[in-house]
Design an enzyme around this catalytic site. Structure first.
Site, short mmCIF file in Angstrom:
data_model
loop_
_atom_site.label_atom_id
_atom_site.label_comp_id
_atom_site.label_asym_id
_atom_site.label_seq_id
_atom_site.Cartn_x
_atom_site.Cartn_y
_atom_site.Cartn_z
N GLY A 43 36.58 54.72 48.57
CA GLY A 43 37.77 55.09 49.34
C GLY A 43 38.93 55.64 48.53
O GLY A 43 39.72 56.42 49.03
N ASP A 99 42.35 52.40 48.32
CA ASP A 99 42.84 53.26 49.40
C ASP A 99 43.78 52.51 50.33
O ASP A 99 44.84 52.99 50.66
CB ASP A 99 41.66 53.87 50.18
CG ASP A 99 40.63 52.84 50.66
OD1 ASP A 99 40.80 51.63 50.37
OD2 ASP A 99 39.66 53.23 51.32
N ASP A 102 44.22 45.94 53.64
CA ASP A 102 44.07 45.52 55.04
C ASP A 102 44.10 43.99 55.08
O ASP A 102 45.16 43.39 55.06
CB ASP A 102 42.77 46.12 55.59
CG ASP A 102 42.55 45.80 57.05
OD1 ASP A 102 43.51 45.40 57.72
OD2 ASP A 102 41.40 45.93 57.53
N LYS A 130 48.64 47.99 55.47
CA LYS A 130 48.83 47.69 56.90
C LYS A 130 49.82 46.56 57.06
O LYS A 130 49.77 45.57 56.34
CB LYS A 130 47.49 47.31 57.54
CG LYS A 130 46.57 48.49 57.75
CD LYS A 130 45.37 48.12 58.61
CE LYS A 130 44.40 49.29 58.64
NZ LYS A 130 43.12 48.94 59.27
N PHE A 151 43.19 51.64 62.88
CA PHE A 151 42.13 52.13 62.02
C PHE A 151 42.35 53.60 61.69
O PHE A 151 42.41 54.45 62.58
CB PHE A 151 40.75 51.92 62.65
CG PHE A 151 39.67 52.01 61.64
CD1 PHE A 151 39.35 50.92 60.83
CD2 PHE A 151 38.98 53.20 61.44
CE1 PHE A 151 38.38 51.01 59.84
CE2 PHE A 151 38.00 53.31 60.46
CZ PHE A 151 37.70 52.21 59.66
N VAL A 152 42.50 53.89 60.41
CA VAL A 152 42.79 55.26 59.99
C VAL A 152 41.66 55.84 59.13
O VAL A 152 40.92 55.10 58.50
CB VAL A 152 44.12 55.33 59.20
CG1 VAL A 152 45.30 54.94 60.07
CG2 VAL A 152 44.07 54.43 57.97
N ASP A 158 37.12 56.25 55.21
CA ASP A 158 35.99 56.59 56.07
C ASP A 158 35.90 55.71 57.30
O ASP A 158 36.46 54.62 57.37
CB ASP A 158 34.68 56.42 55.30
CG ASP A 158 34.31 54.94 55.13
OD1 ASP A 158 35.13 54.19 54.58
OD2 ASP A 158 33.22 54.54 55.59
N ARG A 164 35.89 61.20 55.09
CA ARG A 164 36.55 61.06 53.79
C ARG A 164 37.16 62.39 53.33
O ARG A 164 38.15 62.41 52.61
CB ARG A 164 35.56 60.59 52.72
CG ARG A 164 35.06 59.17 52.89
CD ARG A 164 34.42 58.68 51.61
NE ARG A 164 33.55 57.53 51.79
CZ ARG A 164 33.97 56.26 51.82
NH1 ARG A 164 35.24 55.99 51.68
NH2 ARG A 164 33.11 55.27 51.99
P1 IMP Z 1 40.35 44.48 53.04
O1 IMP Z 1 39.44 43.75 52.11
O2 IMP Z 1 40.28 43.96 54.45
O3 IMP Z 1 41.78 44.57 52.54
O4 IMP Z 1 39.78 45.93 53.23
C1 IMP Z 1 39.72 46.82 52.24
C2 IMP Z 1 38.75 47.94 52.52
O5 IMP Z 1 38.42 48.06 53.89
C3 IMP Z 1 39.43 49.21 52.13
O6 IMP Z 1 39.26 49.49 50.76
C4 IMP Z 1 38.77 50.21 53.05
O7 IMP Z 1 37.59 50.70 52.47
C5 IMP Z 1 38.41 49.42 54.29
N1 IMP Z 1 39.42 49.60 55.37
C6 IMP Z 1 40.35 48.72 55.80
N2 IMP Z 1 41.10 49.25 56.78
C7 IMP Z 1 40.64 50.51 56.96
C8 IMP Z 1 41.03 51.59 57.84
O8 IMP Z 1 41.96 51.53 58.66
N3 IMP Z 1 40.29 52.73 57.71
C9 IMP Z 1 39.27 52.89 56.84
N4 IMP Z 1 38.89 51.91 55.99
C10 IMP Z 1 39.57 50.74 56.07
MG MG Z 2 35.40 52.04 53.72
#
Ligand code: IMP
Ligand code: MG
Length: 181
Positions: A43, A99, A102, A130, A151-152, A158, A164
């Protein structure tokens, strides 16, 4: 591809303007040090490539491959390290690039893992963050943009490995996420 977006949040020009600002901040903060950038694949690839070319400092690049989504739009909380050997971080100033922040699971796990490898310092830089309660608290030192909990896709991000290569960042139409689940 762009027709799959409900709306565009940041076009290419807006993203690059913000990268100029973050790169200036990073360049100033690390001015007397050698920086090691660790990009979280896949990402952060587009972000990394535009950002690092705006930092005129001696810099090393390593990549780390993890997975937490398994092709779905929700995090499972489980983080898999696809790469067996971690980058060599001993005594280095590490800047982790991702990237999007979340739930925080991915960056918390990566940070924890790298901390055990005796770096001199660790900071985190994300393109997007976020606004939400996180499962694991992670402080990003550099944030491109704060966004709502939607969700973006695009500019490296992706949905099921698609979008991407969109030059902008936008909110994916909700029905496309529901359809493929
Ligand atoms: P986390 O571990 O929940 O913080 O998620 C991290 C990973 O989830 C990021 O590096 C992204 O690859 C994916 N992700 C989280 N939110 C989004 C979104 O809105 N769009 C696309 N990928 C996301
Ligand atoms: Mg991803």
């Amino acid at each position: 591809m762009q027709a799959d977006l409900e709306r565009i949040l940041f076009d290419e020009a807006a993203i690059l303007r913000r990268l100029d600002e973050i790169a200036a901040q990073i360049s100033n903060d690390y001015r007397d040090r050698e920086l090691t950038v660790i990009a979280v694949l896949n990402g952060s690839l587009v972000f990394m490539s535009d950002l690092m070319r705006r930092i005129p400092l001696p810099l090393r690049l390593d990549c780390l491959s993890v997975a937490s989504y398994h092709g779905r739009a929700e995090t499972t909380g489980e983080v898999i390290f696809k790469q067996v050997a971690l980058p060599d971080v001993v005594d280095r100033h590490i800047l982790i690039l991702d990237d999007i922040l979340d739930s925080g699971q991915t960056l918390a796990a990566i940070r924890e893992k790298l901390e055990t490898a005796q770096p001199r310092s660790i900071r985190v830089c994300v393109l997007l963050q976020k606004k939400k309660e996180r499962a694991r608290p992670v402080d990003a030192d550099y944030v491109g943009f704060e966004i709502e909990d939607e969700f973006v896709v695009g500019y490296g991000l992706d949905f099921m490995e698609r979008y991407r290569n969109l030059p902008c960042i936008g909110v994916l139409r909700k029905e496309l996420i529901t359809q493929s689940n």
